[in-house]
Scaffold this motif. Structure first.
Motif, PDB file in Angstrom:
ATOM      1  N   ASN A 106       4.339   1.454  -8.905  1.00  0.00           N
ATOM      2  CA  ASN A 106       3.338   2.285  -8.222  1.00  0.00           C
ATOM      3  C   ASN A 106       3.991   3.513  -7.576  1.00  0.00           C
ATOM      4  O   ASN A 106       4.381   3.481  -6.414  1.00  0.00           O
ATOM      5  CB  ASN A 106       2.586   1.449  -7.186  1.00  0.00           C
ATOM      6  CG  ASN A 106       1.312   2.141  -6.723  1.00  0.00           C
ATOM      7  OD1 ASN A 106       0.786   3.019  -7.410  1.00  0.00           O
ATOM      8  ND2 ASN A 106       0.828   1.767  -5.558  1.00  0.00           N
ATOM      9  N   PRO A 135       0.597  10.136 -11.120  1.00  0.00           N
ATOM     10  CA  PRO A 135      -0.207  10.932 -10.192  1.00  0.00           C
ATOM     11  C   PRO A 135       0.677  11.926  -9.439  1.00  0.00           C
ATOM     12  O   PRO A 135       1.792  11.592  -9.027  1.00  0.00           O
ATOM     13  CB  PRO A 135      -0.801   9.889  -9.231  1.00  0.00           C
ATOM     14  CG  PRO A 135       0.024   8.671  -9.390  1.00  0.00           C
ATOM     15  CD  PRO A 135       0.724   8.735 -10.720  1.00  0.00           C
ATOM     16  N   TYR A 182      -4.828   8.914  -0.160  1.00  0.00           N
ATOM     17  CA  TYR A 182      -4.203   8.266  -1.324  1.00  0.00           C
ATOM     18  C   TYR A 182      -3.385   7.055  -0.884  1.00  0.00           C
ATOM     19  O   TYR A 182      -3.432   5.986  -1.485  1.00  0.00           O
ATOM     20  CB  TYR A 182      -3.305   9.266  -2.072  1.00  0.00           C
ATOM     21  CG  TYR A 182      -2.821   8.722  -3.393  1.00  0.00           C
ATOM     22  CD1 TYR A 182      -3.403   9.110  -4.595  1.00  0.00           C
ATOM     23  CD2 TYR A 182      -1.787   7.756  -3.435  1.00  0.00           C
ATOM     24  CE1 TYR A 182      -2.979   8.580  -5.804  1.00  0.00           C
ATOM     25  CE2 TYR A 182      -1.363   7.229  -4.631  1.00  0.00           C
ATOM     26  CZ  TYR A 182      -1.968   7.637  -5.807  1.00  0.00           C
ATOM     27  OH  TYR A 182      -1.546   7.090  -6.992  1.00  0.00           O
ATOM     28  N   ASP A 185      -5.986   4.331   0.330  1.00  0.00           N
ATOM     29  CA  ASP A 185      -6.955   3.813  -0.655  1.00  0.00           C
ATOM     30  C   ASP A 185      -6.374   3.644  -2.048  1.00  0.00           C
ATOM     31  O   ASP A 185      -7.040   3.144  -2.947  1.00  0.00           O
ATOM     32  CB  ASP A 185      -8.165   4.765  -0.800  1.00  0.00           C
ATOM     33  CG  ASP A 185      -8.851   5.017   0.524  1.00  0.00           C
ATOM     34  OD1 ASP A 185      -8.535   4.321   1.499  1.00  0.00           O
ATOM     35  OD2 ASP A 185      -9.694   5.934   0.568  1.00  0.00           O
ATOM     36  N   GLY A 186      -5.161   4.183  -2.266  1.00  0.00           N
ATOM     37  CA  GLY A 186      -4.581   4.134  -3.601  1.00  0.00           C
ATOM     38  C   GLY A 186      -5.232   5.105  -4.566  1.00  0.00           C
ATOM     39  O   GLY A 186      -5.120   4.944  -5.778  1.00  0.00           O
ATOM     40  N   LYS A 187      -5.907   6.126  -4.053  1.00  0.00           N
ATOM     41  CA  LYS A 187      -6.444   7.185  -4.938  1.00  0.00           C
ATOM     42  C   LYS A 187      -6.790   8.451  -4.156  1.00  0.00           C
ATOM     43  O   LYS A 187      -6.792   8.419  -2.932  1.00  0.00           O
ATOM     44  CB  LYS A 187      -7.661   6.698  -5.704  1.00  0.00           C
ATOM     45  CG  LYS A 187      -8.825   6.197  -4.853  1.00  0.00           C
ATOM     46  CD  LYS A 187      -9.899   5.674  -5.769  1.00  0.00           C
ATOM     47  CE  LYS A 187     -11.153   5.206  -5.088  1.00  0.00           C
ATOM     48  NZ  LYS A 187     -11.106   4.115  -4.175  1.00  0.00           N
TER      49      LYS A 187
END
Ligand SMILES: Nc1ncnc2c1ncn2[C@@H]1O[C@H](COP(=O)(O)OP(=O)(O)OP(=O)(O)O)[C@@H](O)[C@H]1O
Ligand SMILES: [Mg+2]
Length: 187
Positions: A106, A135, A182, A185-187
């Motif tokens: 990740n 990302p 990000y 929330d991971g986004k």
């Protein structure tokens, strides 16, 4: 949650981002590298050569990757790799991810100290050429992080305290909030 911030490149913004995130998330801050964090974030920041694995923490990793660092990388929820738009920084960001990708999957690249859209596009292209789904998010060049460390206050604290900062730094603050989102929330 555990967040590691790491790149082999110096001056890409590891300490600046680590302090800001730790303070705004109310997390501990641990670094294996000398900096002013223990003064800026007294009681919550610690410099230790062998970083301990704890919860609710941001790690600021300078220097080479040793086994103590790898153990933390394995135990991290997110690995942030800051990168500026120069050839050396991009090469070192790629090298860092290649060294760590067997231990964590990740990653987030933060393109830092950007002086225009071209800088962001070039960092993104360089990283995504090698890691197609990587990302990449943007943080423009700013004095906000330097001021944050010097005053021992996070970007959000500085924003809340000063209407002038809130206004003049509104663009970087918006980008920084996207980074915080990000991370949460991971986004
Ligand atoms: N958008 C940005 N993101 C991060 N740092 C920025 C940004 N804009 C300006 N800066 C400045 O760039 C410098 C980054 O240096 P910093 O010490 O955080 O890097 P580092 O990766 O920790 O370096 P070292 O490997 O030497 O420890 C700081 O002075 C910071 O204030
Ligand atoms: Mg540093």
């Amino acid at each position: 949650m555990r967040i590691s911030i790491i790149t082999l490149d110096g001056g890409a913004g590891k300490t600046a981002i680590a302090f800001a995130l730790a303070k705004d998330l109310d997390y501990f801050l641990i670094s294996n590298d000398d900096s002013v964090i223990e003064k800026a974030y007294a009681g919550s920041a610690k410099i230790m050569k062998q970083p301990k694995i704890i919860d609710d923490v941001v790690y600021d990793f300078g220097g080479f990757v040793d086994t103590g660092v790898l153990d933390v990388i394995k135990a991290s929820d997110l690995v942030i790799v800051p990168c500026i738009n120069d050839l050396n920084s991009k090469m070192k960001a790629i090298k860092t991810i290649n060294q760590l990708k067997a231990h964590n999957s990740n990653f987030l690249v933060v393109a830092t100290r950007l002086e225009g859209d071209k800088d962001f596009d070039e960092v993104k292209e360089a990283l995504q050429n090698v890691f197609s789904d990587m990302p990449v998010i943007a943080l423009r060049k700013t004095k906000l992080f330097k001021n944050a460390l010097e005053f021992g206050q996070s970007p959000l604290e500085l924003e809340a305290e000063s209407k002038q900062i809130a206004y003049t730094q509104r663009n970087i603050l918006a980008e920084y909030k996207a980074l915080l989102k990000y991370v949460k929330d991971g986004k």
